[in-house]
Design a protein around this motif. Structure first.
Motif, PDB file in Angstrom:
ATOM      1  N   VAL A  69      64.200  -3.530  29.590  1.00 40.40           N
ATOM      2  CA  VAL A  69      63.585  -3.755  28.280  1.00 40.40           C
ATOM      3  C   VAL A  69      64.619  -3.538  27.182  1.00 40.40           C
ATOM      4  CG1 VAL A  69      61.764  -3.059  26.671  1.00 40.40           C
ATOM      5  CG2 VAL A  69      61.311  -3.076  29.140  1.00 40.40           C
ATOM      6  N   ARG A  70      65.253  -2.350  27.132  1.00 39.57           N
ATOM      7  CA  ARG A  70      66.222  -2.050  26.068  1.00 39.57           C
ATOM      8  C   ARG A  70      66.941  -0.750  26.391  1.00 39.57           C
ATOM      9  NH1 ARG A  70      61.217  -0.632  24.360  1.00 39.57           N
ATOM     10  NH2 ARG A  70      60.895   1.540  23.723  1.00 39.57           N
ATOM     11  N   TRP A  71      68.050  -0.537  25.661  1.00 38.24           N
ATOM     12  CA  TRP A  71      68.715   0.768  25.630  1.00 38.24           C
ATOM     13  C   TRP A  71      68.238   1.523  24.392  1.00 38.24           C
ATOM     14  CZ3 TRP A  71      71.469   2.731  29.523  1.00 38.24           C
ATOM     15  CH2 TRP A  71      72.115   1.870  30.414  1.00 38.24           C
ATOM     16  N   GLU A  72      67.818   2.757  24.558  1.00 40.59           N
ATOM     17  CA  GLU A  72      67.532   3.616  23.412  1.00 40.59           C
ATOM     18  C   GLU A  72      68.748   4.512  23.198  1.00 40.59           C
ATOM     19  OE1 GLU A  72      63.968   5.867  23.708  1.00 40.59           O
ATOM     20  OE2 GLU A  72      62.644   4.141  23.412  1.00 40.59           O
ATOM     21  N   ILE A  74      70.489   7.569  21.918  1.00 44.78           N
ATOM     22  CA  ILE A  74      70.103   8.922  21.495  1.00 44.78           C
ATOM     23  C   ILE A  74      71.108   9.483  20.510  1.00 44.78           C
ATOM     24  CG2 ILE A  74      69.608  11.263  22.299  1.00 44.78           C
ATOM     25  CD1 ILE A  74      68.703   9.960  24.962  1.00 44.78           C
ATOM     26  N   LYS A  75      72.408   9.238  20.766  1.00 51.20           N
ATOM     27  CA  LYS A  75      73.435   9.669  19.826  1.00 51.20           C
ATOM     28  C   LYS A  75      74.716   8.909  20.116  1.00 51.20           C
ATOM     29  CE  LYS A  75      75.286  13.616  22.475  1.00 51.20           C
ATOM     30  NZ  LYS A  75      75.620  15.058  22.440  1.00 51.20           N
ATOM     31  N   GLY A  76      75.652   8.947  19.129  1.00 53.92           N
ATOM     32  CA  GLY A  76      76.975   8.398  19.329  1.00 53.92           C
ATOM     33  C   GLY A  76      77.161   6.982  18.843  1.00 53.92           C
ATOM     34  N   LEU A  77      76.141   6.334  18.230  1.00 54.78           N
ATOM     35  CA  LEU A  77      76.287   4.966  17.756  1.00 54.78           C
ATOM     36  C   LEU A  77      75.416   4.790  16.511  1.00 54.78           C
ATOM     37  CD1 LEU A  77      78.047   2.693  18.899  1.00 54.78           C
ATOM     38  CD2 LEU A  77      76.016   1.708  19.945  1.00 54.78           C
ATOM     39  N   GLY A  78      75.777   3.846  15.676  1.00 52.14           N
ATOM     40  CA  GLY A  78      75.056   3.685  14.412  1.00 52.14           C
ATOM     41  C   GLY A  78      73.761   2.919  14.512  1.00 52.14           C
ATOM     42  N   VAL A  79      73.318   2.561  15.721  1.00 48.32           N
ATOM     43  CA  VAL A  79      72.037   1.858  15.898  1.00 48.32           C
ATOM     44  C   VAL A  79      71.158   2.679  16.829  1.00 48.32           C
ATOM     45  CG1 VAL A  79      73.007  -0.429  15.492  1.00 48.32           C
ATOM     46  CG2 VAL A  79      72.988   0.499  17.810  1.00 48.32           C
ATOM     47  N   ARG A  80      69.850   2.401  16.790  1.00 54.33           N
ATOM     48  CA  ARG A  80      68.918   3.184  17.605  1.00 54.33           C
ATOM     49  C   ARG A  80      68.519   2.470  18.885  1.00 54.33           C
ATOM     50  NH1 ARG A  80      64.110   5.003  13.782  1.00 54.33           N
ATOM     51  NH2 ARG A  80      63.471   5.964  15.742  1.00 54.33           N
ATOM     52  N   GLU A  81      68.589   1.132  18.878  1.00 51.94           N
ATOM     53  CA  GLU A  81      68.193   0.380  20.062  1.00 51.94           C
ATOM     54  C   GLU A  81      69.129  -0.798  20.267  1.00 51.94           C
ATOM     55  OE1 GLU A  81      64.203  -0.933  19.771  1.00 51.94           O
ATOM     56  OE2 GLU A  81      63.307   1.068  19.845  1.00 51.94           O
ATOM     57  N   VAL A  82      69.337  -1.139  21.546  1.00 48.34           N
ATOM     58  CA  VAL A  82      70.141  -2.305  21.917  1.00 48.34           C
ATOM     59  C   VAL A  82      69.437  -2.981  23.079  1.00 48.34           C
ATOM     60  CG1 VAL A  82      72.342  -3.141  22.783  1.00 48.34           C
ATOM     61  CG2 VAL A  82      72.298  -1.270  21.145  1.00 48.34           C
ATOM     62  N   PRO A  86      74.622  -5.845  30.613  1.00 49.78           N
ATOM     63  CA  PRO A  86      75.390  -4.657  30.220  1.00 49.78           C
ATOM     64  C   PRO A  86      75.776  -4.681  28.743  1.00 49.78           C
ATOM     65  CG  PRO A  86      76.739  -6.206  31.421  1.00 49.78           C
ATOM     66  CD  PRO A  86      75.364  -6.755  31.499  1.00 49.78           C
ATOM     67  N   PHE A  87      76.175  -3.478  28.230  1.00 48.74           N
ATOM     68  CA  PHE A  87      76.481  -3.323  26.814  1.00 48.74           C
ATOM     69  C   PHE A  87      77.865  -2.695  26.673  1.00 48.74           C
ATOM     70  CE2 PHE A  87      76.140  -0.362  23.074  1.00 48.74           C
ATOM     71  CZ  PHE A  87      76.352  -1.335  22.113  1.00 48.74           C
ATOM     72  N   THR A  88      78.730  -3.325  25.841  1.00 44.81           N
ATOM     73  CA  THR A  88      80.093  -2.845  25.628  1.00 44.81           C
ATOM     74  C   THR A  88      80.248  -2.305  24.212  1.00 44.81           C
ATOM     75  OG1 THR A  88      80.970  -4.445  27.215  1.00 44.81           O
ATOM     76  CG2 THR A  88      82.525  -3.493  25.634  1.00 44.81           C
ATOM     77  N   PHE A  89      80.949  -1.121  24.093  1.00 51.18           N
ATOM     78  CA  PHE A  89      81.130  -0.534  22.763  1.00 51.18           C
ATOM     79  C   PHE A  89      82.413   0.317  22.800  1.00 51.18           C
ATOM     80  CE2 PHE A  89      78.756   2.283  25.418  1.00 51.18           C
ATOM     81  CZ  PHE A  89      79.139   3.584  25.082  1.00 51.18           C
ATOM     82  N   TYR A  90      82.764   0.934  21.645  1.00 51.22           N
ATOM     83  CA  TYR A  90      83.991   1.734  21.507  1.00 51.22           C
ATOM     84  C   TYR A  90      83.612   3.079  20.900  1.00 51.22           C
ATOM     85  CZ  TYR A  90      86.065  -2.836  22.252  1.00 51.22           C
ATOM     86  OH  TYR A  90      86.388  -4.051  22.789  1.00 51.22           O
ATOM     87  N   PRO A  91      83.347   4.086  21.736  1.00 54.92           N
ATOM     88  CA  PRO A  91      82.813   5.360  21.224  1.00 54.92           C
ATOM     89  C   PRO A  91      83.869   6.152  20.449  1.00 54.92           C
ATOM     90  CG  PRO A  91      83.243   5.515  23.571  1.00 54.92           C
ATOM     91  CD  PRO A  91      83.485   4.091  23.213  1.00 54.92           C
ATOM     92  N   GLN A  92      83.417   6.767  19.352  1.00 57.00           N
ATOM     93  CA  GLN A  92      84.258   7.663  18.555  1.00 57.00           C
ATOM     94  C   GLN A  92      83.822   9.108  18.720  1.00 57.00           C
ATOM     95  OE1 GLN A  92      86.931   6.487  16.891  1.00 57.00           O
ATOM     96  NE2 GLN A  92      86.399   4.436  17.673  1.00 57.00           N
TER      97      GLN A  92
END
Length: 778
Positions: A69-72, A74-82, A86-92
């Motif tokens: 359905v989706r990714w929720e 919880i922390k570490g990204l500026g959005v709440r749902e994706v 698969p999902f690719t990102f660059y964590p800070q």
């Protein structure tokens, strides 16, 4: 030494810079993943530690019986749902996410997990409510109802909500567990805006102001009222909190009484342009000081206007008086010396008008005119000329004499009563003088193009307002009763509504939506469709059917099928059987009377109803009245013979009321919105009337899709009522003037013997009812 110092300084700066940067590059972030429900997970990919800012891809592998359905986040990204997997990102920084999954089956290869629907409703019309939600059975659902909302002049405030299981909620953010399909109904308090302030809707009352009688025949009549210097119409509803601030506005009126002496027949006058039937007397109130005009027939059914009292301005039958004080106007009629001719069967009436006509030529009337007419008839070298004169005068049974401005003589205005469906003089003048663009909607244009072909090349080719009609008192009472019952329903004080009220209820979009909402909440309809709201006319029908001294009467109605329904029901009330005859030929009244008796005997009926006859055959039937052996009813479109019962007012609004009653009776009213109801009313008025409405209900029952049903109905009705050539002309023309010339040219080609003016007038009237042209044009 200086160089060594500089080098050492540079090395120290570089070292310090590297010391501050390198730890950041060497710092790691933690990626934590979870899923819900875990029984749907095959594998979670991407958990662990990563250098800060590096590329990270997370993925959840889902079992076949589930879906992602989706990714929720919880922390570490500026959005709440994706909603990407698969999902690719660059964590800070440290990152945590939960995969939301949904079971599709109870087990691999098992049955589909049951879904339920949660709908919303409100006791108010026009509120923006959440769309229906399809959720898993047993899932917790949030239904956000508006806490307050303004719709036009109304404001709605949330009171509570209740679902169809009986659970109540006092927070507009309704939370529930959906174990089955249900509806959440929001209940709101309604407030209405008045003078920039809101008051409870049920606190509004209609202002009632009584007239003040200053003296005999003089009164102050309320025409409106004001509150805080703002003026309102008389029937405006006002909050009870402001009733003490109402200041009435009056108009001084005087009474005008009209008395008829010398005639034992009701006489039709025109008072201020409005038809009024006067038996012995009539009174009306007019604005003091205004000028009133009365059109009285100079002669009527063997009676002649002799004098008028008091001595006011009189030109023939045209009376003008100044109503500065109460007036009593008396019209004295005397019976003509040759009125006995009207009692002679068959030839009496034509010969009566022939005598008057010939007498007018030489300036005599009464017995001298009769002697002259008989002499002329005997010595005439050819009866053809006399027959032509008689025919010319036959249609002049009702005439009104008016003063002509251009010449001091008198102009004879003869009522047009030709068939089939002869347009009135007003309709003809309007049709010939109409101007302006055609309002052919894209929807209707598409239906015509797809069903009847594309347009063929068309040849290059002062509206008179309709006469006003007086609203019958009985109709006003029925409308008032319907309005009172409707208000009780709207205010929640009634759980039942008589279906008869729907035939007299004035509707607009807002009121229609209120009615639909009440029916959806369980409002019960009582009673039967009956006489489609024509109860008063039906009672008159029953009287005429049961009266043995009335062998013949006319039922005047443009909708033949509606007339048959009402006549049948009226006959059933008194145990009478009616036989219907739609084909009749011949010019011999005696044979016509025998054929009607035979039709009644074959059907074992005690009455015969005639319909669909040409005007010439109708006239033969009327001449056969003295010979009739069975009660005969003529269903006709023109009120040219009396006694009669008129089923009038069959406009699009009336057919909309018919549709509302029939749709509600069939449980289909919730399918049809206001826009489609208006379209149905216009189509029924222009095409086959009540049969159009009933055909729509049949199609809607079959397909369950209102738009499809309306489109199918439009094609069906247009193909029955219009010729394909007529519809194609609509596509090629852009203005009424252009269409008129093209249409009349077409009629001359298709029907050389037809009157193109009459055909155009009837065609124009149908287009007006459909909304394609506007009354009066530009």
């Amino acid at each position: 030494m200086a160089k060594i110092a500089i080098i050492l300084t540079v090395l120290v700066v570089i070292g310090l810079t590297l010391a501050s940067i390198l730890p950041a590059y060497c710092q790691n972030v933690t990626v934590t993943l979870s899923a819900e429900p875990m029984e749907c997970v095959l594998k979670l990919i991407g958990q662990g530690e990563y250098p800060i800012g590096s590329e990270v891809t997370i993925e959840v592998k889902v079992k076949p019986e589930c879906r992602f359905v989706r990714w929720e986040i919880i922390k570490g990204l500026g959005v709440r749902e994706v909603a990407v997997n698969p999902f690719t990102f660059y964590p800070q920084e440290d990152f945590e996410a939960k995969a939301i999954l949904e079971p599709l089956y109870e087990k691999p290869g098992g049955g589909v997990v049951e879904r339920v629907v949660v709908r919303t409703q409100a006791n108010a019309t026009g509120l923006q409510l959440p769309e229906p939600m399809i959720v898993k059975k047993g899932e917790q659902v949030l239904v956000p109802l508006p806490s307050e909302q303004v719709v036009g002049d109304l404001k709605y405030t949330f009171l509570y909500a209740e679902d169809t299981l009986g659970n109540k909620y006092y927070d507009p953010e309704v939370k529930l567990v959906a174990n089955q399909s249900l509806t959440v109904i929001g209940y709101y308090a309604a407030f209405k805006r008045f003078l920039n302030e809101y008051y409870p809707l049920d606190s509004f009352r209609r202002v009632q102001i009584s007239p003040i009688y200053e003296s005999e025949g003089v009164r102050l009549y309320p025409t409106g009222f004001s509150i805080a210097n703002k003026t309102f119409p008389l029937n405006t509803e006002v909050p009870v909190q402001l009733l003490n601030l109402v200041e009435p506005i009056y108009e001084r009126q005087v009474r005008v009484a009209i008395s008829i002496i010398g005639s034992d027949q009701p006489i039709e006058l025109e008072v201020l342009g409005t038809p009024v039937v006067v038996n012995d007397g009539k009174q009306l109130w007019v604005k003091a000081g205004s000028q009133i005009s009365i059109e009285a027939p100079k002669d009527f059914k063997g009676y002649e206007l002799e004098k008028v009292e008091p001595p006011i301005t009189v030109n023939g039958g045209h009376l003008i008086a100044n109503a500065s004080q109460p007036l009593l106007i008396t019209l004295y009629y005397k019976k003509s010396e040759i009125a006995f001719l009207l009692d002679i069967p068959l030839i009496g009436a034509p010969f009566f008008y022939f005598v008057r006509f010939t007498g007018g030529i030489i300036g005599v009337k009464g017995l001298p005119a009769l002697i002259f007419a008989i002499t002329a008839f005997i010595i005439a070298p050819c009866g053809v000329g006399v027959a032509a004169l008689i025919t010319m005068r036959r249609g002049a049974a009702r005439k009104i004499v008016r003063a002509t401005a251009a010449e001091k003589g008198l102009e004879l205005m003869v009522e047009s009563i030709s068939n089939p469906r002869a347009p009135t003089r007003v309709e003809v003048e309007e049709a010939l003088g109409a101007k302006g663009p055609l309002n052919l909607s894209e929807e209707l244009r598409g239906v015509i193009e797809s069903s009847f072909g594309h347009p063929s090349p068309a040849p290059n080719p002062t509206t008179v307002e309709p006469e006003a009609e007086l609203a019958p008192i009985e109709e006003a009472v029925l409308e008032s009763d319907a309005e009172a019952a409707f208000q009780e329903v709207v205010r929640g004080r009634a759980s039942e509504l008589d279906v008869q009220h729907l035939f007299h209820l004035k509707l607009d979009e807002e009121r229609y939506n209120l009615l639909v909402a009440a029916l959806s909440r369980g409002l019960r309809l009582a009673g039967e469709v009956g006489y489609f709201g024509f109860d008063n006319q039906a009672m008159r029908l029953i009287e005429l059917l049961a009266d043995p001294s009335t062998p013949f009467f006319a039922l005047v109605c443009e909708d033949r099928e509606l007339a048959r329904r009402i006549l049948n029901k009226a006959a059933e009330e008194i145990g009478m059987r009616v036989a219907y005859v739609g084909e009749l030929a011949g010019s011999n009244p005696r044979l016509i009377a025998k054929s009607l008796s035979k039709a009644a005997a074959q059907s074992r009926a005690s009455a015969v109803a005639l319909f669909g006859l040409t005007r010439s055959i109708e006239e033969v039937v009327v001449r056969s009245i003295p010979l009739l052996e069975v009660k005969t009813i003529l269903i006709t479109k023109s009120a040219w013979v009396r006694p009669n019962v008129v089923l009038g007012g069959l406009n699009p609004e009336r057919y909309m009321r018919f549709a509302v009653a029939l749709l509600a009776r069939n449980g289909l009213i919730g399918y049809v919105d206001w826009r489609r109801l208006e379209k149905l009313g216009r189509l029924a008025s222009a095409c086959r009337g009540i049969r159009t409405v009933e055909r729509f209900i049949e199609i809607l029952h079959e397909c369950g899709d209102v738009e499809r049903a309306l489109n199918e109905l439009t094609v069906e009705e247009l193909s029955i009522v219009f010729r394909p050539e007529e519809l194609r002309l609509l596509l090629s023309a852009r203005r009424v003037e252009e269409l008129r010339e093209a249409y009349m040219s077409l009629i001359r080609q298709l029907s050389p013997g037809s009157d193109p003016v009459r055909e155009w007038s009837n065609f124009y009237e149908r287009l007006k009812r459909m909304g394609v042209v506007e009354a009066g044009g530009e």
